[in-house]
Design a protein around this motif. Structure first.
Motif, PDB file in Angstrom:
ATOM      1  N   ASN A 247      -4.586   8.910 -17.496  1.00 39.90           N
ATOM      2  CA  ASN A 247      -5.170   7.743 -18.176  1.00 39.90           C
ATOM      3  C   ASN A 247      -4.933   6.449 -17.402  1.00 39.90           C
ATOM      4  O   ASN A 247      -4.736   5.383 -18.012  1.00 39.90           O
ATOM      5  CB  ASN A 247      -4.570   7.609 -19.579  1.00 39.90           C
ATOM      6  N   VAL A 248      -4.955   6.513 -16.070  1.00 42.13           N
ATOM      7  CA  VAL A 248      -4.810   5.302 -15.261  1.00 42.13           C
ATOM      8  C   VAL A 248      -5.985   4.360 -15.545  1.00 42.13           C
ATOM      9  O   VAL A 248      -7.148   4.764 -15.566  1.00 42.13           O
ATOM     10  CB  VAL A 248      -4.741   5.654 -13.759  1.00 42.13           C
ATOM     11  N   GLY A 249      -5.666   3.089 -15.773  1.00 42.56           N
ATOM     12  CA  GLY A 249      -6.687   2.099 -16.085  1.00 42.56           C
ATOM     13  C   GLY A 249      -6.945   1.926 -17.564  1.00 42.56           C
ATOM     14  O   GLY A 249      -7.678   1.012 -17.962  1.00 42.56           O
ATOM     15  N   LYS A 250      -6.350   2.774 -18.400  1.00 42.71           N
ATOM     16  CA  LYS A 250      -6.540   2.692 -19.847  1.00 42.71           C
ATOM     17  C   LYS A 250      -5.301   2.076 -20.499  1.00 42.71           C
ATOM     18  O   LYS A 250      -4.234   2.004 -19.891  1.00 42.71           O
ATOM     19  CB  LYS A 250      -6.802   4.080 -20.433  1.00 42.71           C
ATOM     20  N   ARG A 251      -5.454   1.651 -21.733  1.00 46.22           N
ATOM     21  CA  ARG A 251      -4.332   1.062 -22.467  1.00 46.22           C
ATOM     22  C   ARG A 251      -3.646   2.108 -23.339  1.00 46.22           C
ATOM     23  O   ARG A 251      -4.302   2.938 -23.971  1.00 46.22           O
ATOM     24  CB  ARG A 251      -4.820  -0.090 -23.342  1.00 46.22           C
ATOM     25  N   MET A 252      -2.335   2.048 -23.322  1.00 44.76           N
ATOM     26  CA  MET A 252      -1.531   2.934 -24.173  1.00 44.76           C
ATOM     27  C   MET A 252      -0.796   2.076 -25.196  1.00 44.76           C
ATOM     28  O   MET A 252      -0.075   1.149 -24.829  1.00 44.76           O
ATOM     29  CB  MET A 252      -0.536   3.740 -23.344  1.00 44.76           C
ATOM     30  N   ALA A 253      -0.986   2.391 -26.458  1.00 45.17           N
ATOM     31  CA  ALA A 253      -0.333   1.642 -27.534  1.00 45.17           C
ATOM     32  C   ALA A 253       1.029   2.259 -27.835  1.00 45.17           C
ATOM     33  O   ALA A 253       1.146   3.478 -28.003  1.00 45.17           O
ATOM     34  CB  ALA A 253      -1.205   1.645 -28.785  1.00 45.17           C
ATOM     35  N   ILE A 254       2.047   1.405 -27.892  1.00 44.81           N
ATOM     36  CA  ILE A 254       3.391   1.824 -28.284  1.00 44.81           C
ATOM     37  C   ILE A 254       3.559   1.450 -29.751  1.00 44.81           C
ATOM     38  O   ILE A 254       3.617   0.264 -30.100  1.00 44.81           O
ATOM     39  CB  ILE A 254       4.460   1.157 -27.414  1.00 44.81           C
ATOM     40  N   VAL A 255       3.604   2.467 -30.613  1.00 46.38           N
ATOM     41  CA  VAL A 255       3.514   2.271 -32.058  1.00 46.38           C
ATOM     42  C   VAL A 255       4.846   2.640 -32.710  1.00 46.38           C
ATOM     43  O   VAL A 255       5.356   3.754 -32.515  1.00 46.38           O
ATOM     44  CB  VAL A 255       2.379   3.135 -32.659  1.00 46.38           C
ATOM     45  N   LEU A 256       5.396   1.712 -33.462  1.00 47.74           N
ATOM     46  CA  LEU A 256       6.631   1.952 -34.213  1.00 47.74           C
ATOM     47  C   LEU A 256       6.343   1.731 -35.689  1.00 47.74           C
ATOM     48  O   LEU A 256       5.990   0.622 -36.105  1.00 47.74           O
ATOM     49  CB  LEU A 256       7.748   1.017 -33.745  1.00 47.74           C
ATOM     50  N   ASP A 257       6.472   2.803 -36.463  1.00 44.68           N
ATOM     51  CA  ASP A 257       6.207   2.728 -37.909  1.00 44.68           C
ATOM     52  C   ASP A 257       4.831   2.126 -38.182  1.00 44.68           C
ATOM     53  O   ASP A 257       4.682   1.197 -39.001  1.00 44.68           O
ATOM     54  CB  ASP A 257       7.293   1.920 -38.619  1.00 44.68           C
TER      55      ASP A 257
ATOM     56  N   ALA B 104      11.430   4.263 -38.170  1.00 46.05           N
ATOM     57  CA  ALA B 104      11.597   4.290 -36.713  1.00 46.05           C
ATOM     58  C   ALA B 104      10.880   5.474 -36.082  1.00 46.05           C
ATOM     59  O   ALA B 104      11.392   6.113 -35.168  1.00 46.05           O
ATOM     60  CB  ALA B 104      13.073   4.279 -36.324  1.00 46.05           C
ATOM     61  N   ARG B 105       9.674   5.764 -36.560  1.00 42.05           N
ATOM     62  CA  ARG B 105       8.857   6.789 -35.913  1.00 42.05           C
ATOM     63  C   ARG B 105       8.113   6.134 -34.758  1.00 42.05           C
ATOM     64  O   ARG B 105       7.261   5.265 -34.953  1.00 42.05           O
ATOM     65  CB  ARG B 105       7.884   7.409 -36.899  1.00 42.05           C
ATOM     66  N   LEU B 106       8.439   6.539 -33.555  1.00 37.23           N
ATOM     67  CA  LEU B 106       7.851   5.966 -32.348  1.00 37.23           C
ATOM     68  C   LEU B 106       6.774   6.907 -31.829  1.00 37.23           C
ATOM     69  O   LEU B 106       7.032   8.092 -31.578  1.00 37.23           O
ATOM     70  CB  LEU B 106       8.927   5.755 -31.275  1.00 37.23           C
ATOM     71  N   ASP B 107       5.569   6.380 -31.689  1.00 37.63           N
ATOM     72  CA  ASP B 107       4.431   7.157 -31.184  1.00 37.63           C
ATOM     73  C   ASP B 107       3.764   6.416 -30.035  1.00 37.63           C
ATOM     74  O   ASP B 107       3.745   5.180 -30.003  1.00 37.63           O
ATOM     75  CB  ASP B 107       3.392   7.396 -32.294  1.00 37.63           C
ATOM     76  N   PHE B 108       3.240   7.184 -29.127  1.00 35.42           N
ATOM     77  CA  PHE B 108       2.422   6.644 -28.042  1.00 35.42           C
ATOM     78  C   PHE B 108       1.003   7.152 -28.242  1.00 35.42           C
ATOM     79  O   PHE B 108       0.767   8.368 -28.256  1.00 35.42           O
ATOM     80  CB  PHE B 108       2.972   7.082 -26.679  1.00 35.42           C
ATOM     81  N   LYS B 109       0.058   6.233 -28.418  1.00 37.83           N
ATOM     82  CA  LYS B 109      -1.336   6.584 -28.676  1.00 37.83           C
ATOM     83  C   LYS B 109      -2.240   5.834 -27.699  1.00 37.83           C
ATOM     84  O   LYS B 109      -1.938   4.699 -27.314  1.00 37.83           O
ATOM     85  CB  LYS B 109      -1.740   6.214 -30.121  1.00 37.83           C
ATOM     86  N   MET B 110      -3.329   6.461 -27.317  1.00 36.70           N
ATOM     87  CA  MET B 110      -4.280   5.818 -26.423  1.00 36.70           C
ATOM     88  C   MET B 110      -5.210   4.907 -27.223  1.00 36.70           C
ATOM     89  O   MET B 110      -5.630   5.245 -28.336  1.00 36.70           O
ATOM     90  CB  MET B 110      -5.105   6.852 -25.663  1.00 36.70           C
ATOM     91  N   VAL B 111      -5.507   3.732 -26.656  1.00 36.66           N
ATOM     92  CA  VAL B 111      -6.388   2.760 -27.309  1.00 36.66           C
ATOM     93  C   VAL B 111      -7.836   3.171 -27.097  1.00 36.66           C
ATOM     94  O   VAL B 111      -8.239   3.564 -25.991  1.00 36.66           O
ATOM     95  CB  VAL B 111      -6.148   1.347 -26.747  1.00 36.66           C
ATOM     96  N   MET B 112      -8.654   3.111 -28.168  1.00 40.10           N
ATOM     97  CA  MET B 112     -10.090   3.400 -28.071  1.00 40.10           C
ATOM     98  C   MET B 112     -10.803   2.096 -27.717  1.00 40.10           C
ATOM     99  O   MET B 112     -11.153   1.299 -28.602  1.00 40.10           O
ATOM    100  CB  MET B 112     -10.604   3.995 -29.386  1.00 40.10           C
ATOM    101  N   GLU B 113     -10.954   1.870 -26.419  1.00 40.32           N
ATOM    102  CA  GLU B 113     -11.507   0.594 -25.939  1.00 40.32           C
ATOM    103  C   GLU B 113     -12.924   0.362 -26.422  1.00 40.32           C
ATOM    104  O   GLU B 113     -13.354  -0.778 -26.633  1.00 40.32           O
ATOM    105  CB  GLU B 113     -11.452   0.553 -24.408  1.00 40.32           C
ATOM    106  N   GLU B 114     -13.699   1.469 -26.571  1.00 40.13           N
ATOM    107  CA  GLU B 114     -15.105   1.317 -26.956  1.00 40.13           C
ATOM    108  C   GLU B 114     -15.279   0.968 -28.425  1.00 40.13           C
ATOM    109  O   GLU B 114     -16.366   0.549 -28.851  1.00 40.13           O
ATOM    110  CB  GLU B 114     -15.863   2.616 -26.646  1.00 40.13           C
TER     111      GLU B 114
END
Length: 532
Positions: free
Chosen positions: A296-306, A203-213
């Motif tokens: 980071n308006v306009g970018k995707r944020m990934a909600i990562v669990l484990d 249950a390690r919850l991380d928020f990471k930015m998506v590398m769209e390119e």
């Protein structure tokens, strides 16, 4: 009848009524009114009687050290930038080391001074060169490594206890064993696999930015961009229920972690009638979430669990309320379990199941039947022996013995104690010990009768002379039982609980109740000779 006798009779009667009332839910269950069942809980049965799960989990404490280093790497990078120290990069290396790459000696001296001030627990190592760069190596001390591992096991125990409490298991057992092992016993669990999934999830919850390119297909082929991480996004088709995993490249650096959460609740999306998990950050997390979304308006944020991406929404606008949601085509049970582990907190290190045994209810019922049979046989032998040896006095001792067992079971119900198989053994032992006080009293009375005292005088002298001996013997046994309870493991504790409760009940019945019975007959009848 004297006032003293009436008061004592009222006390015994009140205790008996309370005992029978507390045993009602155990004996009659659902046939009682709701108010009665709410006022008194039934006696809880342990794993060996009720059935359930027996798990031994191993904590990977080495991973906790790695996580500690990763956190220090992130902190070092941020602090070096704040101090305007020029450096190339900060990495975690093997051997519990942090490596800071700098361009020249001046920057290296600045880094040394900064690390000594900010992380005094790190030991500087011999410098090594990497071409034109200088590598500054810092290692966590052995004492810090051991402290981190110890904390990881203790924190894992607390986190697992929080999860079990929210899971709703009655009278669970969670204990640390030798090394990095944790023993968990869950009586009455109906869905063992769900319990395993709930306890084993890091249950390690991380928020990471998506590398769209970044192209996920290139990453699958091994061409992962620097600073990137390949994860998989979990998607479930709402119509077919088929789960798929799609590759997604995110930044390796975590912008926010689940340690900053204050709450997690299951909500229902009114548009699609799908459950999701609403999360709230604490004050520090809300501020950080506000900063991240604003930048980071306009970018995707990934909600990562484990290391699994549950959703990767686009940040439409700055979010300053400190709230977010995790959606991923959950079932209601999946959403509930996810909320439980997020509220309880993430495990500081992964755990593995080393031992998994399930005790069926049929085995538990066999144990109950055998235990009750042993209590009945032991009690019957004691009753016969007392009747033969002490005659009418033995009959009083037997009545007191029955009341003693009733009071023991009532105290277990009132205190919410758990009855285990060793606990039944404690009751059997108490049955034998319960008449010990009566034997001491009766022998003292016999001595007084031989000396020619009257019936009342012999009775009073017998109780008075045996009192201190009874108190001394039972208190020392009670102290031993309390030590067993404090330092023993689950089965030993079960034995100690019933032994302690049995000693208290036997003292009350042997000294107080039996004396009341004799005084009652003495007051109602003229007794010239004692049948003893």
């Amino acid at each position: 009848m004297s006032n003293s006798l009436k008061i004592r009779a009222f006390v015994v009667l009140g205790c008996l009524v309370l005992a029978l009332a507390s045993l009602g839910p155990t004996l009659f269950g659902g046939s009682l009114p709701d108010w009665w069942r709410k006022a008194f809980d039934p006696i809880h049965l342990g794993l060996d009687l009720q059935g359930g799960m027996h798990l031994v989990l191993g904590v990977d404490a080495d991973k906790a050290v790695e996580s500690r280093l990763d956190t220090m790497v992130d902190q070092t990078e941020a602090l070096l930038r704040e101090k305007d120290v020029v450096f190339k990069r900060v990495d975690r290396s093997s051997g519990e080391r942090i490596v800071i790459t700098v361009y020249d000696e001046d920057a290296g001296n600045q880094v040394d001074a900064f690390m000594k001030e900010s992380f005094p627990n790190l030991e500087p190592l011999t410098l090594t060169a990497d071409g034109a760069y200088i590598l500054k190596n810092y290692r966590i001390s052995d004492s810090e490594i051991e402290a981190t591992k110890e904390y990881a096991v203790r924190q894992a125990l607390e986190t697992l206890r929080n999860r079990v409490d929210q899971f709703g298991v009655s009278e669970p057992t969670l204990q640390r064993q030798a090394g990095n092992r944790i023993l968990i016993q869950l009586p009455g669990v109906k869905d063992p696999q769900r319990a395993i999934d709930l306890l084993g999830k890091t249950a390690r919850l991380d928020f990471k930015m998506v590398m769209e390119e970044a192209n996920p297909q290139d990453a699958l082929a091994g061409n992962l961009p620097q600073g990137g991480q390949l994860l998989y996004e979990r998607r479930v088709d709402s119509r077919t229920g088929v789960a798929t995993e799609n590759p997604l490249v995110v930044e390796a650096k975590t912008v926010l972690t689940g340690d900053l959460l204050s709450n997690a609740q299951v909500r229902i999306d009114t548009r699609f009638n799908d459950p999701y998990v609403a999360i709230d950050f604490n004050a520090v997390g809300a501020k950080r979430f506000d900063q991240v979304t604003a930048a980071n308006v306009g970018k995707r944020m990934a909600i990562v669990l484990d290391d699994t991406v549950y959703s990767a929404p686009v940040i439409r606008e700055r979010i300053s309320g400190g709230s977010a949601q995790i959606s991923g085509s959950f079932t209601e049970q999946e959403a509930t379990d996810l909320a439980i582990v997020l509220r309880a907190g993430s495990l500081p290190a992964p755990v593995t199941i080393l031992e998994n045994r399930t005790v069926g209810p049929s085995l538990g019922q066999d144990s109950i039947n055998q235990g009750m049979l042993s209590v009945m046989i032991g009690g019957l032998l004691v009753v016969i022996a007392m009747l033969i040896y002490y005659r009418l006095f033995g009959l009083v001792a037997n009545v007191v013995l029955v009341l003693n067992v009733v009071f023991i079971m009532a105290l277990l119900a009132i205190f919410g104690a758990t009855l285990t198989l060793p606990g039944i053994a404690g009751i059997v032992l108490t049955v034998g010990m319960a008449v010990d006080a009566n034997v001491l009293i009766f022998e003292r009375i016999r001595e007084e009768v031989r000396l020619g005292r009257t019936a009342r005088a012999a009775l009073e002298a017998g109780y008075a002379k045996a009192f201190l001996t009874i108190i001394d013997a039972n208190v020392t046994t009670l102290i031993a039982a309390l030590v067993l309870f404090q330092f023993g493991t689950g089965p030993v504790k079960g034995f100690a609980v019933t032994l302690s409760v049995g000693i208290i009940a036997s003292l009350f019945t042997a000294i107080f109740v039996s004396r009341l019975i004799f005084d009652f007959f003495m007051a109602r009848h003229k007794v010239d000779r004692l049948s003893i």
